[in-house]
Motif scaffolding. Structure first.
Motif, PDB file in Angstrom:
ATOM      1  N   ILE A   6      63.252 -18.566  90.048  1.00  0.00           N
ATOM      2  CA  ILE A   6      63.482 -17.760  91.258  1.00  0.00           C
ATOM      3  C   ILE A   6      62.522 -18.084  92.405  1.00  0.00           C
ATOM      4  N   PRO A   7      61.215 -18.260  92.186  1.00  0.00           N
ATOM      5  CA  PRO A   7      60.366 -18.647  93.325  1.00  0.00           C
ATOM      6  C   PRO A   7      60.841 -19.935  94.000  1.00  0.00           C
ATOM      7  N   ALA A   8      61.306 -20.910  93.213  1.00  0.00           N
ATOM      8  CA  ALA A   8      61.812 -22.156  93.802  1.00  0.00           C
ATOM      9  C   ALA A   8      63.154 -21.932  94.505  1.00  0.00           C
ATOM     10  N   ILE A   9      63.950 -20.990  94.029  1.00  0.00           N
ATOM     11  CA  ILE A   9      65.205 -20.650  94.709  1.00  0.00           C
ATOM     12  C   ILE A   9      64.901 -20.066  96.087  1.00  0.00           C
ATOM     13  N   VAL A  10      63.845 -19.271  96.178  1.00  0.00           N
ATOM     14  CA  VAL A  10      63.424 -18.739  97.483  1.00  0.00           C
ATOM     15  C   VAL A  10      63.049 -19.884  98.420  1.00  0.00           C
ATOM     16  N   ASP A  11      62.314 -20.863  97.921  1.00  0.00           N
ATOM     17  CA  ASP A  11      61.938 -22.020  98.739  1.00  0.00           C
ATOM     18  C   ASP A  11      63.187 -22.769  99.226  1.00  0.00           C
ATOM     19  N   LEU A  12      64.174 -22.905  98.353  1.00  0.00           N
ATOM     20  CA  LEU A  12      65.423 -23.560  98.736  1.00  0.00           C
ATOM     21  C   LEU A  12      66.111 -22.778  99.852  1.00  0.00           C
ATOM     22  N   CYS A  13      66.137 -21.462  99.723  1.00  0.00           N
ATOM     23  CA  CYS A  13      66.753 -20.621 100.754  1.00  0.00           C
ATOM     24  C   CYS A  13      66.036 -20.782 102.094  1.00  0.00           C
ATOM     25  N   ASP A  14      64.716 -20.874 102.029  1.00  0.00           N
ATOM     26  CA  ASP A  14      63.927 -21.053 103.246  1.00  0.00           C
ATOM     27  C   ASP A  14      64.277 -22.382 103.917  1.00  0.00           C
ATOM     28  N   GLU A  15      64.424 -23.427 103.109  1.00  0.00           N
ATOM     29  CA  GLU A  15      64.801 -24.743 103.639  1.00  0.00           C
ATOM     30  C   GLU A  15      66.200 -24.731 104.257  1.00  0.00           C
ATOM     31  N   LEU A  16      67.098 -23.945 103.680  1.00  0.00           N
ATOM     32  CA  LEU A  16      68.476 -23.883 104.170  1.00  0.00           C
ATOM     33  C   LEU A  16      68.619 -23.012 105.421  1.00  0.00           C
ATOM     34  N   GLY A  17      67.575 -22.273 105.775  1.00  0.00           N
ATOM     35  CA  GLY A  17      67.640 -21.430 106.967  1.00  0.00           C
ATOM     36  C   GLY A  17      68.235 -20.062 106.719  1.00  0.00           C
ATOM     37  N   VAL A  18      68.219 -19.628 105.463  1.00  0.00           N
ATOM     38  CA  VAL A  18      68.752 -18.317 105.096  1.00  0.00           C
ATOM     39  C   VAL A  18      67.878 -17.215 105.695  1.00  0.00           C
ATOM     40  N   ASP A  19      68.512 -16.103 106.106  1.00  0.00           N
ATOM     41  CA  ASP A  19      67.771 -14.997 106.718  1.00  0.00           C
ATOM     42  C   ASP A  19      67.054 -14.142 105.678  1.00  0.00           C
ATOM     43  N   TRP A  20      67.772 -13.730 104.630  1.00  0.00           N
ATOM     44  CA  TRP A  20      67.202 -12.853 103.606  1.00  0.00           C
ATOM     45  C   TRP A  20      67.469 -13.410 102.221  1.00  0.00           C
ATOM     46  N   PHE A  21      66.527 -13.157 101.319  1.00  0.00           N
ATOM     47  CA  PHE A  21      66.735 -13.402  99.888  1.00  0.00           C
ATOM     48  C   PHE A  21      66.637 -12.063  99.186  1.00  0.00           C
TER      49      PHE A  21
ATOM     50  N   VAL B   3      62.817 -17.005 105.729  1.00  0.00           N
ATOM     51  CA  VAL B   3      63.506 -16.070 104.851  1.00  0.00           C
ATOM     52  C   VAL B   3      62.644 -14.849 104.524  1.00  0.00           C
ATOM     53  N   GLU B   4      63.245 -13.662 104.652  1.00  0.00           N
ATOM     54  CA  GLU B   4      62.596 -12.414 104.253  1.00  0.00           C
ATOM     55  C   GLU B   4      63.023 -12.104 102.827  1.00  0.00           C
ATOM     56  N   ILE B   5      62.104 -11.568 102.027  1.00  0.00           N
ATOM     57  CA  ILE B   5      62.364 -11.335 100.610  1.00  0.00           C
ATOM     58  C   ILE B   5      62.483  -9.837 100.348  1.00  0.00           C
ATOM     59  N   LEU B   6      63.596  -9.444  99.734  1.00  0.00           N
ATOM     60  CA  LEU B   6      63.847  -8.057  99.384  1.00  0.00           C
ATOM     61  C   LEU B   6      64.218  -7.978  97.908  1.00  0.00           C
ATOM     62  N   SER B   7      64.299  -6.749  97.401  1.00  0.00           N
ATOM     63  CA  SER B   7      64.725  -6.566  96.009  1.00  0.00           C
ATOM     64  C   SER B   7      65.346  -5.193  95.836  1.00  0.00           C
ATOM     65  N   THR B   8      66.365  -5.124  94.975  1.00  0.00           N
ATOM     66  CA  THR B   8      66.933  -3.822  94.626  1.00  0.00           C
ATOM     67  C   THR B   8      66.087  -3.112  93.575  1.00  0.00           C
ATOM     68  N   ALA B   9      65.104  -3.805  93.013  1.00  0.00           N
ATOM     69  CA  ALA B   9      64.195  -3.155  92.070  1.00  0.00           C
ATOM     70  C   ALA B   9      63.298  -2.210  92.857  1.00  0.00           C
ATOM     71  N   PRO B  10      63.429  -0.889  92.667  1.00  0.00           N
ATOM     72  CA  PRO B  10      62.639   0.042  93.490  1.00  0.00           C
ATOM     73  C   PRO B  10      61.141  -0.093  93.275  1.00  0.00           C
ATOM     74  N   GLN B  11      60.730  -0.717  92.151  1.00  0.00           N
ATOM     75  CA  GLN B  11      59.300  -0.937  91.904  1.00  0.00           C
ATOM     76  C   GLN B  11      58.681  -1.894  92.917  1.00  0.00           C
TER      77      GLN B  11
ATOM     78  N   THR C 124      54.791 -12.041  92.455  1.00  0.00           N
ATOM     79  CA  THR C 124      54.901 -13.417  92.930  1.00  0.00           C
ATOM     80  C   THR C 124      55.728 -13.482  94.205  1.00  0.00           C
ATOM     81  N   LEU C 125      56.841 -12.759  94.223  1.00  0.00           N
ATOM     82  CA  LEU C 125      57.719 -12.784  95.393  1.00  0.00           C
ATOM     83  C   LEU C 125      57.076 -12.102  96.595  1.00  0.00           C
ATOM     84  N   TRP C 126      56.310 -11.030  96.347  1.00  0.00           N
ATOM     85  CA  TRP C 126      55.669 -10.356  97.474  1.00  0.00           C
ATOM     86  C   TRP C 126      54.636 -11.277  98.138  1.00  0.00           C
ATOM     87  N   LEU C 127      53.898 -11.996  97.337  1.00  0.00           N
ATOM     88  CA  LEU C 127      52.925 -12.936  97.895  1.00  0.00           C
ATOM     89  C   LEU C 127      53.626 -14.129  98.554  1.00  0.00           C
ATOM     90  N   LYS C 128      54.749 -14.547  97.997  1.00  0.00           N
ATOM     91  CA  LYS C 128      55.481 -15.693  98.551  1.00  0.00           C
ATOM     92  C   LYS C 128      56.017 -15.400  99.946  1.00  0.00           C
TER      93      LYS C 128
END
Length: 499
Positions: A271-286, A327-335, A316-320
């Protein structure tokens, strides 16, 4: 006057019986102006409308007082408010907030006057067969709403004040009348989103077609960094390449593009590498989705992350998100909100200046929510308690292909958690009067390690996970480190079976 005192003053102005009665009186639909009276009043206030009936013009003075009081409490100038709420979607959202105060008061967490978002599984038909599918998608539901029924449903949601409809499924792009439904919702002033596997959008002309119909936002599912992981999870060879092309086409056509990924043992290390891929592709949110053991997900319940694995991934995602370009990183995990506050507190302490002031106090704190990551400063971080964590039955509800309404798409289709039906029942009355919704909105009723947690109001655990694992919407979420004993009691099992 301190920020806390100002917020208390605002609460005193609007959260009393007379004020709420007055707001309810002016929050209905105006047949003369053909819009909600609060909406008309706000249009007059921000200057996007000049003419209105006498009652709507009178409502404008009440709304103006509420807005000015709120702006003062939350540190915004009146000019900022006027500018922001010239946007029709923001304005509709503010109408929802004011109506929510009139119905429910200023409470923790806050409940608006209508859902901010409807996730509408418009069809169960699908061109993939994903292992985790909450909808058991594949074949069309024999009771799927007709085009006319769906259009009628959109009218009802618009009149209720719903801000956004996210068409989902199944695969919404394969429903023959989907463009007509998107166009109708857009014409009604609703922000239109879509959750899709992206296969159809591998043809760029189809992206243009959907955008021209009124689609504003697209969420495309990507569950692996490579074809091996993604295609095996999605059940169809070749899906990965088409999905990646679909993401590229949506970005190129200027659609707001979010990539969604469900965290499981199949893919969480990627998943951290998937976020990097999204960033490279110009995605707005992950968006990292919590795994919920419902639908076909019941068959792979052992793929759920342990509390420790989820905790580490969220950290890891919050620090990333501090190093991504776009790309902005969100999660449905309320934690995620708790993790964010804890990590930021650690960083603030580590980088505290010589004068005792941390960078956090200067720059403000970003508090993750299911929809976005608002930045709150100083005393306003207390607003996180009102935004809350899990938004099921509070900020959004889901609708099934046959019109049945549930608190969230991840609840099984059983009568115990069915709210009503969009076509047969009064949607606005359900939203205000439903005993089930009232219960799910009260976080003080949640048990287990959640009950005494200091982060109860900004988190509160996932209600769908609690229900699927324990058969109780008020049970603790076993995916949190605060509920290790509960996790150990249910790991690898699911209590609720869909009828």
């Amino acid at each position: 006057m301190s920020t806390t005192d100002t917020i208390k003053l605002f609460k005193g102005v609007v959260d009393n019986p007379l004020a709420r009665w007055t707001l309810r009186r002016i929050s209905g639909y105006c047949d003369d102006c053909n819009e909600n009276r609060l909406e008309v009043a706000l249009q007059l206030y921000v200057g996007t409308r000049r003419d209105a009936c006498v009652k709507c013009r009178a409502a404008k003075f009440i709304v103006e007082r509420v807005v000015k009081s709120g702006a003062s409490a939350f540190g915004a100038s009146e000019e900022q408010i006027r500018s922001k709420f010239k946007d029709p979607y923001w304005r509709r959202g503010l109408v929802n907030v004011i109506r929510g105060i009139s119905y429910f008061g200023v409470r923790r967490p806050f409940v608006p006057g209508a859902p901010f978002q409807i996730v509408w599984n418009i069809t169960r038909l699908c061109n993939l067969r994903c292992k985790h599918c909450y909808e058991n998608a594949g074949r069309q539901d024999p009771n799927e709403l007709t085009t006319d029924e769906a259009l009628f449903g959109i009218d009802r949601l618009s009149r209720a004040g719903v801000v956004s409809i996210a068409f989902s499924g199944g695969e919404p792009t394969v429903r023959p009348d989907i463009l007509k439904l998107i166009r109708h919702a857009s014409d009604k002033g609703i922000y239109v989103a879509m959750a899709t596997n992206g296969i159809v959008f591998s043809a760029r002309d189809r992206v243009r077609e959907f955008k021209e119909a009124g689609l504003n936002f697209v969420q495309i599912s990507l569950d692996g960094l490579n074809p091996t992981t993604h295609d095996e999870f999605r059940g169809v060879p070749g899906a990965f390449e088409k999905t990646i092309q679909g993401i590229k086409n949506c970005v190129a056509e200027g659609l707001f593009t979010e990539v969604a990924c469900v965290g499981t043992h199949f893919n969480y290390k990627q998943i951290p590498a998937i976020v990097d891929l999204c960033d490279e592709l110009g995605v707005d949110w992950f968006m990292l989705y919590n795994f919920i053991p419902t639908g076909r997900g019941r068959d792979i319940v052992t793929a759920d992350l342990t509390p420790d694995e989820r905790e580490q991934l969220l950290r890891t995602l919050w620090l990333k998100r501090k190093t991504t370009k776009k790309v902005e990183i969100l999660s449905t995990a309320p934690q995620f909100a708790r993790v964010a506050k804890e990590v930021e507190a650690e960083l603030a302490k580590a980088f505290e200046g010589s004068n005792g002031t941390s960078q956090l106090e200067c720059d403000g704190l970003v508090i993750p929510t299911h929809f976005y990551n608002p930045k709150l400063q100083g005393e306003l971080t207390k607003l996180a308690d009102f935004i809350g964590g899990c938004g099921a039955g509070r900020f959004y509800v889901s609708i099934e292909p046959n019109g049945d309404i549930y608190p969230c798409v991840f609840f099984p289709h059983v009568d115990e958690v069915r709210i009503g039906n969009l076509i047969r029942d009064d949607f606005e009355k359900l939203w205000v009067k439903s005993n089930l919704l009232s219960k799910i909105r009260d976080k003080d009723l949640i048990g287990g390690g959640c009950r005494d947690c200091q982060y109860l109001y900004i988190c509160g655990g996932c209600r769908a996970r609690a229900y699927n694992y324990f058969g109780d919407i008020l049970a603790p979420d076993p995916g949190c480190r605060a509920n290790i004993a509960y996790w150990e009691s249910v790991a690898g099992t699911v209590k609720v079976k869909e009828a």
